[in-house]
Design a protein around this motif. Structure first.
Motif, PDB file in Angstrom:
ATOM      1  N   TYR A   1       0.810  -1.231   0.000  1.00 38.60           N
ATOM      2  CA  TYR A   1       0.000   0.000   0.000  1.00 38.60           C
ATOM      3  C   TYR A   1       0.839   1.276   0.000  1.00 38.60           C
ATOM      4  CZ  TYR A   1      -2.987  -3.754   1.651  1.00 38.60           C
ATOM      5  OH  TYR A   1      -3.609  -4.965   1.790  1.00 38.60           O
ATOM      6  N   LEU A   2       1.912   1.250  -0.807  1.00 38.84           N
ATOM      7  CA  LEU A   2       2.741   2.450  -0.936  1.00 38.84           C
ATOM      8  C   LEU A   2       2.326   3.243  -2.167  1.00 38.84           C
ATOM      9  CD1 LEU A   2       6.252   0.893  -0.215  1.00 38.84           C
ATOM     10  CD2 LEU A   2       4.784   2.167   1.368  1.00 38.84           C
ATOM     11  N   ARG A   3       2.533   4.544  -2.101  1.00 34.20           N
ATOM     12  CA  ARG A   3       2.353   5.373  -3.287  1.00 34.20           C
ATOM     13  C   ARG A   3       3.639   5.406  -4.088  1.00 34.20           C
ATOM     14  NH1 ARG A   3      -1.474  10.012  -0.711  1.00 34.20           N
ATOM     15  NH2 ARG A   3      -3.426   8.829  -0.946  1.00 34.20           N
ATOM     16  N   ASN A   4       3.547   5.930  -5.307  1.00 36.79           N
ATOM     17  CA  ASN A   4       4.743   6.070  -6.134  1.00 36.79           C
ATOM     18  C   ASN A   4       5.712   7.029  -5.450  1.00 36.79           C
ATOM     19  OD1 ASN A   4       3.617   4.416  -8.125  1.00 36.79           O
ATOM     20  ND2 ASN A   4       2.487   6.158  -8.973  1.00 36.79           N
TER      21      ASN A   4
ATOM     22  N   GLU B   1      -2.166  12.697  -6.155  1.00 34.92           N
ATOM     23  CA  GLU B   1      -1.352  12.487  -4.961  1.00 34.92           C
ATOM     24  C   GLU B   1       0.116  12.794  -5.251  1.00 34.92           C
ATOM     25  OE1 GLU B   1      -3.351  10.322  -6.376  1.00 34.92           O
ATOM     26  OE2 GLU B   1      -4.920   9.740  -4.962  1.00 34.92           O
ATOM     27  N   ASP B   2       0.632  12.294  -6.403  1.00 38.16           N
ATOM     28  CA  ASP B   2       2.053  12.492  -6.725  1.00 38.16           C
ATOM     29  C   ASP B   2       2.366  13.961  -6.955  1.00 38.16           C
ATOM     30  OD1 ASP B   2       1.983   9.774  -6.699  1.00 38.16           O
ATOM     31  OD2 ASP B   2       2.751   9.491  -8.734  1.00 38.16           O
TER      32      ASP B   2
ATOM     33  N   GLY C   1      -8.393  10.356  -1.828  1.00 38.14           N
ATOM     34  CA  GLY C   1      -7.036   9.828  -1.993  1.00 38.14           C
ATOM     35  C   GLY C   1      -7.070   8.361  -2.370  1.00 38.14           C
ATOM     36  N   GLY C   2      -6.114   7.938  -3.174  1.00 38.16           N
ATOM     37  CA  GLY C   2      -6.108   6.541  -3.608  1.00 38.16           C
ATOM     38  C   GLY C   2      -4.721   5.953  -3.647  1.00 38.16           C
ATOM     39  N   LEU C   3      -4.644   4.786  -4.250  1.00 37.51           N
ATOM     40  CA  LEU C   3      -3.376   4.078  -4.406  1.00 37.51           C
ATOM     41  C   LEU C   3      -3.328   3.491  -5.820  1.00 37.51           C
ATOM     42  CD1 LEU C   3      -3.046   2.005  -1.083  1.00 37.51           C
ATOM     43  CD2 LEU C   3      -1.506   3.824  -1.837  1.00 37.51           C
ATOM     44  N   PRO C   4      -2.109   3.270  -6.331  1.00 34.73           N
ATOM     45  CA  PRO C   4      -2.019   2.571  -7.611  1.00 34.73           C
ATOM     46  C   PRO C   4      -2.493   1.115  -7.473  1.00 34.73           C
ATOM     47  CG  PRO C   4       0.186   3.158  -6.804  1.00 34.73           C
ATOM     48  CD  PRO C   4      -0.793   3.627  -5.782  1.00 34.73           C
TER      49      PRO C   4
ATOM     50  N   GLY D   1       3.857   1.620  -9.327  1.00 34.20           N
ATOM     51  CA  GLY D   1       4.193   2.417 -10.500  1.00 34.20           C
ATOM     52  C   GLY D   1       2.990   2.850 -11.315  1.00 34.20           C
ATOM     53  N   GLY D   2       1.839   2.228 -11.071  1.00 29.78           N
ATOM     54  CA  GLY D   2       0.642   2.579 -11.835  1.00 29.78           C
ATOM     55  C   GLY D   2       0.009   3.859 -11.330  1.00 29.78           C
ATOM     56  N   PRO D   3      -1.015   4.347 -12.057  1.00 30.96           N
ATOM     57  CA  PRO D   3      -1.690   5.574 -11.612  1.00 30.96           C
ATOM     58  C   PRO D   3      -2.660   5.291 -10.469  1.00 30.96           C
ATOM     59  CG  PRO D   3      -2.781   4.718 -13.555  1.00 30.96           C
ATOM     60  CD  PRO D   3      -1.614   3.797 -13.275  1.00 30.96           C
TER      61      PRO D   3
END
Lengths: 409, 409
Positions: free
Chosen positions: A366-369, B377-378, B27-30, B34-36
């Motif tokens: 559950y990490l972000r980029n 988020e990024d 807020g979300g997660l890939p 590496g994905g969006p």
């Protein structure tokens, strides 16, 4: 604010495993502006590869500008507010030398001193004796003084003029004054309880005053070390355990007494480590052998700090490389959550603990980029975890490990 | 720390208007490393254009690692310290179902239960009845029990075995124990006041004990639902209003009872919204019609959260696109300060609220240059607002709106 009552309610026992690696004093500084830090100078192929699939950030262990000692630095990483969970000086010395220091014990920092014929302090440090001389005197005291008024007295050498006394029995308080007058030309002070109605502390003061006299009798023929001054009288603190607050079954893998002592204060089981000094391979072996028994491991490496304290930039970078070579063995255990960080910075150009933030690497679900490419101070500043305080680390690790329920409906 | 006394002194009434848009759980997660994220995957030409002339940042609504419920998440955004301004479980349920819940009322969470012939609990959830069955029983209770000792009793269906009781009259306290024994094979507990000298709470306990018996009488011929267990007994909290603290005249535009309830707790006027479910167009219409009457608008969109909870990545991204299409209508109103953010993350891969920070977009005067190009988020991590806590948002909005005077001379 103290999040413990909330965490106690929200944490849940799960099978997931957290591995927290503390590279002591790992943060550094460039030797000249624009140059690499120790971490940046180190060749770390394994850490680099891990960083690229992890999230990074910077961690200020205690507070901006504050260079933490080992106690507050580690307590913060374990989630204990270092301004609330205080360890008295005597207790910290007792823990630091690895003394047998139990609940209900009182730890006292002693200075060997030189007194004149009138009983006034001539030298508060007795001419800074050698450790060997300290040990000789401590042996003499052990032989002569075993107890006072039913309280067991235990003496330990710390170093030079410093020694530790542990008073053992229940019913003793630690709200008492020092006997060290902090100057020469006057006699040692009488200890007394801050509150005369506090009988437990009054008993401690009485014992210390008697002990002061007994030490003078035993050492009366010594040319230099013929008295003792007591400071930082403090009981072993009683902190809520990580088991209670986080519902973890935590283990400590460390070589040095201070770290084992702080870990035991927060309720970790301290696992015996074979090998000398930092014993990196011995620690990995202990980790492997005990992997099934615990769900939280605190794995400590000391030498990044000691080489920094020595001012040895190249050697500190080399200690990072030694850890890098061990990293695949940690990854092979497949911890659900792996965090790598430090308890404070020890830049070799400062030869001391510093206040600079330390890099934090988090390898977990559950990490972000994340833009950070290496486990260095500069790259960590680009990381997706942003800038955290030490005490914020544990909730984050628990969350990524699936051990923390929603707060409020 | 609680900034309210300071804000109360520093805020000033001005004509400027603040629009706070909360995209619930945005807020979300890939889906894979590496994905969006959902936000990054959404096609959002209007948000993109706005982001390029706005300042962005990341917001941790409550605390690192803590996944907030709707209550604490929203209270934080409104500037109310979620560790200080607590809403009891019964009160939150009463608010969540949109019950008529007034100052002085006591809210109680009820479980319909099955009791055996001896009065012991057989099933704490009465076999999880349907909502329809729940409504039938609630109607029966409403008919039979209108008051006890002068206190009005109001019953509401929540869902399945869950119902809500509201006790209405002044003079009742909420420092009482639950009647739910949390296990089977024993009778429901008697409620009692924590402090026997607290007569207001003792009265509540006595009423609940009587209510417990009355419910058993009324339901004695029911095969399954023949008892009730009470939990989370809590009064409607009394919080300082946004009018008092910020000198704002605030309005809430939301469809779901929970959000309207929390908004009313902080003193917002809750405007009626036409349309079904999230009713985006209906909300815009209400905003336009009431634009002149208020200087602060909380505009809530729910579906970014519900689609995340459903684990539907594409649909969550689509809900963002629906908001994007509405954005020009918000901009046409020319709010002096426009903030767009979330009350927490709800990554669709987690199907639940999470602890990850949410992006924050601020369109206002007096912004610095900003590198963030999109409301993701990024990109928000690169923004000039840095990383804020939820409670820090309101002072920032007030400042950009010219409503906050200098602190200290």
């Amino acid at each position: 604010m103290d999040l413990f009552p909330i965490l106690e309610e929200l944490t849940q026992k799960t099978p997931s495993k957290i591995l927290l690696v503390v590279l002591d004093g790992v943060g550094g500084l460039p030797q000249q502006p624009g140059g690499p830090t120790e971490l940046a100078a180190a060749k770390t192929p394994n850490l680099d590869a891990l960083a690229q699939k992890s999230a990074l950030g910077l961690l200020t262990p205690v507070y901006p500008g504050l260079a933490p000692g080992s106690g507050p630095g580690h307590l913060s990483l374990f989630g204990y507010d270092p301004f609330k969970y205080l360890v008295g000086r005597g207790a910290l010395s007792a823990i630091g030398i690895g003394a047998d220091f139990q609940d209900g014990d009182i730890g006292v920092r002693g200075n060997f001193a030189t007194l004149d014929a009138q009983g006034n302090v001539l030298d508060r440090r007795a001419g800074r004796p050698s450790d060997e001389e300290n040990r000789r005197i401590v042996a003499k005291l052990k032989e002569a003084i075993e107890e006072i008024e039913g309280v067991r007295i235990h003496f330990y050498t710390e170093s030079e003029h410093r020694f530790v006394v542990i008073l053992r029995t229940g019913g003793l308080g630690d709200k008492v004054t020092d006997t060290d007058p902090q100057k020469t030309g006057v006699p040692p002070l009488q200890s007394h309880a801050h509150d005369p109605n506090d009988t437990a502390s009054a008993k401690t003061a009485a014992i210390l005053n008697t002990l002061s006299e007994r030490i003078r009798e035993v050492l009366k023929d010594e040319p230099k070390i013929n008295g003792a001054l007591f400071r930082g009288i403090s009981e072993r603190p009683k902190f809520p355990s990580m088991g209670q607050v986080y519902k973890l079954t935590p283990a400590c893998i460390a070589s040095y007494p201070m770290y084992k002592g702080v870990a035991s204060l927060v309720g970790m089981e301290v696992l015996p480590v074979e090998g000398v000094e930092d014993a990196p391979e011995g620690k990995i072996k202990v980790l492997q052998e005990n992997w099934k028994r615990f769900d939280f491991f605190y794995l400590h490496f000391k030498k990044t700090d000691s080489t920094g304290e020595d001012g040895n930039f190249a050697e500190k970078a080399h200690k990072v490389e030694i850890f890098d070579a061990l990293l695949p063995k940690l990854l092979a255990l497949e911890p659900d959550v792996l965090a790598i960080t430090g308890d404070h910075s020890t830049p070799s150009i400062l030869k001391a603990h510093s206040w600079h933030p330390v890099p934090l690497l988090l390898h977990a679900p559950y990490l972000r980029n994340d833009a950070a490419q290496r486990f260095t101070e500069d790259e960590a500043a680009k990381g997706s975890l942003g800038h955290l305080r030490g005490v914020e680390l544990m909730p984050l690790l628990l969350a990524h490990a699936g051990k923390l329920q929603k707060y409020g409906a």
